[in-house]
Design an enzyme around this catalytic site. Structure first.
Site, PDB file in Angstrom:
ATOM      1  N   ARG A  39      25.493  40.765  31.733  1.00  0.00           N
ATOM      2  CA  ARG A  39      25.158  40.690  30.306  1.00  0.00           C
ATOM      3  C   ARG A  39      23.696  41.039  30.035  1.00  0.00           C
ATOM      4  NH1 ARG A  39      26.353  34.883  28.654  1.00  0.00           N
ATOM      5  NH2 ARG A  39      25.627  34.508  30.775  1.00  0.00           N
ATOM      6  N   LYS A  42      34.351  37.684  44.333  1.00  0.00           N
ATOM      7  CA  LYS A  42      33.397  37.129  43.370  1.00  0.00           C
ATOM      8  C   LYS A  42      33.896  35.754  42.951  1.00  0.00           C
ATOM      9  CE  LYS A  42      30.661  38.255  39.276  1.00  0.00           C
ATOM     10  NZ  LYS A  42      30.880  37.125  38.358  1.00  0.00           N
ATOM     11  N   CYS A  85      36.483  34.039  37.211  1.00  0.00           N
ATOM     12  CA  CYS A  85      36.618  34.112  35.749  1.00  0.00           C
ATOM     13  C   CYS A  85      37.060  32.770  35.191  1.00  0.00           C
ATOM     14  CB  CYS A  85      37.614  35.201  35.358  1.00  0.00           C
ATOM     15  SG  CYS A  85      37.795  35.355  33.557  1.00  0.00           S
ATOM     16  N   SER A 116      34.387  42.184  31.177  1.00  0.00           N
ATOM     17  CA  SER A 116      35.539  42.575  30.367  1.00  0.00           C
ATOM     18  C   SER A 116      35.064  43.114  29.025  1.00  0.00           C
ATOM     19  CB  SER A 116      36.454  41.368  30.146  1.00  0.00           C
ATOM     20  OG  SER A 116      37.576  41.725  29.387  1.00  0.00           O
ATOM     21  N   PRO A 138      31.026  43.232  36.859  1.00  0.00           N
ATOM     22  CA  PRO A 138      32.224  43.446  36.049  1.00  0.00           C
ATOM     23  C   PRO A 138      32.168  42.608  34.786  1.00  0.00           C
ATOM     24  CG  PRO A 138      32.714  41.954  37.857  1.00  0.00           C
ATOM     25  CD  PRO A 138      31.292  42.393  38.043  1.00  0.00           C
ATOM     26  N   GLY A 150      24.217  35.454  37.571  1.00  0.00           N
ATOM     27  CA  GLY A 150      24.049  34.368  36.610  1.00  0.00           C
ATOM     28  C   GLY A 150      22.719  34.422  35.890  1.00  0.00           C
ATOM     29  N   GLN A 153      37.827  45.623  40.462  1.00  0.00           N
ATOM     30  CA  GLN A 153      38.106  44.193  40.545  1.00  0.00           C
ATOM     31  C   GLN A 153      39.543  43.892  40.114  1.00  0.00           C
ATOM     32  OE1 GLN A 153      36.598  40.808  37.904  1.00  0.00           O
ATOM     33  NE2 GLN A 153      35.269  40.613  39.698  1.00  0.00           N
TER      34      GLN A 153
END
Length: 342
Positions: free
Chosen positions: A227, A141, A102, A19, A17, A203, A70
């Site tokens: 990412r 998570k 988060c 944003s 997930p 990560g 989520q």
């Protein structure tokens, strides 16, 4: 094959997930590259409970199976109600994921996200309330802890697994580290062997080597790409192949990267419309040509001059005409490099 509750997955790469990125068309775009399961952008539990239109828009989509939604929030009863509303609004969702990791201030201020790690018992209460409210699996998570002086992820895991969590994802940093520095997979060595549910690790997964190291160190069942896959979708294919066969296919060419980006362009514009779609694409498209030789100007153009589909496509075709035969050499920390040697 592995399972989250009664859901079975063929493949060990999870799309994380993010944003602003993990919207429906992006998830659908990434699926054919080898994503076994994907998770949506985080959705506010209070936004759902209070019927905020913008929040409701996040949950109205036709989910590819399997897709997890989520939710974030800090009140067990509100999270349970939000879970019910989410599934009533969108019964195509396969499972619900609780954001306990988060680190951004606006989430922390509501005692949500990483702030929940300060209260492991509350973490368990949230999972328990959601499990009582819905019939789909509930996953979590989280992170290692608030900072390096309060690494308490095992306390959180004990609470949420006892409460019925069906899988755990851990981002191997603390809240204070945000997304900087190297993740601490060594602090989670052989963690999967201590858990009765699947462990997914997250990560800095920017390469096949990153994924293999994270999984081998922790013994994890799956790895989450976030990412590192934006602008580099073939990374998922390479990781999936390495896990299945012990070998990864060669890196793609710039022509392939452009073709994939063009495919994503039309998918995003169809979902988001011309204005919002172009806004999203101006942050995504440059990553498909990030870090390559002589491509700084093309990145600038994609970020600043792609005002509509025609201009965006024109710039991408210029990139392909100039560098199409070059092969991606490496993607590291978001920057890719290109090699003429095919």
């Amino acid at each position: 094959m592995w399972r989250i509750g009664d859901l079975e997955f063929d493949g060990h790469v999870v799309l994380g997930p993010m944003s602003g990125f993990s919207f429906n068309s992006y998830r659908r775009f990434m699926r054919p590259f080898g994503v076994a399961v994907s998770v949506t952008e985080m959705v506010s539990s209070m936004g759902l409970v209070y019927g905020q239109k913008r929040t409701g828009d996040y949950v109205r989509f036709e989910a590819d199976h399997p897709t997890g939604m989520q939710l974030f929030g800090s009140r067990p009863e509100a999270m349970a109600e939000a879970a019910r509303i989410a599934l009533e609004t969108n019964p195509t969702v396969s499972f619900l994921d609780v954001n306990m990791g988060c680190p951004v201030p606006k989430v922390i201020r509501s005692s949500s996200g990483s702030a929940l790690m300060k209260d492991p018992a509350r973490c368990g209460d949230i999972v328990r309330a959601m499990k009582d409210a819905v019939d789909v699996p509930v996953t979590v998570k989280t992170r290692l802890g608030w900072d390096m002086d309060s690494v308490n992820y095992r306390d959180v895991l004990e609470e949420v697994v006892s409460a019925g969590a069906d899988a755990i994802t851990i981002h191997a940093r603390t809240k204070e580290e945000l997304y900087t520095g190297r993740p601490h997979f060594d602090m989670m060595a052989d963690l999967q062997s201590d858990l009765s549910v699947p462990l997914i690790v997250s990560g800095n997964i920017y390469s096949v080597e990153d994924a293999v190291n994270a999984m081998e160190t922790t013994g994890a069942t799956a790895v989450m790409v976030a990412r590192g896959g934006v602008g580099n979708p073939f990374l998922v294919t390479q990781i999936d192949s390495m896990i299945r066969t012990g070998r990864a296919p060669p890196n793609p060419t710039i022509s392939q990267q452009v073709d994939w980006c063009l495919e994503l362009v039309d998918m995003v514009l169809e979902e988001k419309g011309p204005d919002m779609g172009i806004s999203k694409l101006r942050s995504i498209a440059p990553r498909f040509v990030s870090g390559c030789r002589d491509c700084r100007e093309f990145r600038r153009k994609l970020a600043r001059e792609a005002f509509d589909r025609d201009n965006l496509v024109r710039i991408l075709l210029e990139v392909r005409d100039e560098m199409g035969d070059q092969r991606v050499r490496s993607h590291g920390m978001g920057a890719c490099h290109w090699d003429d040697d095919l």
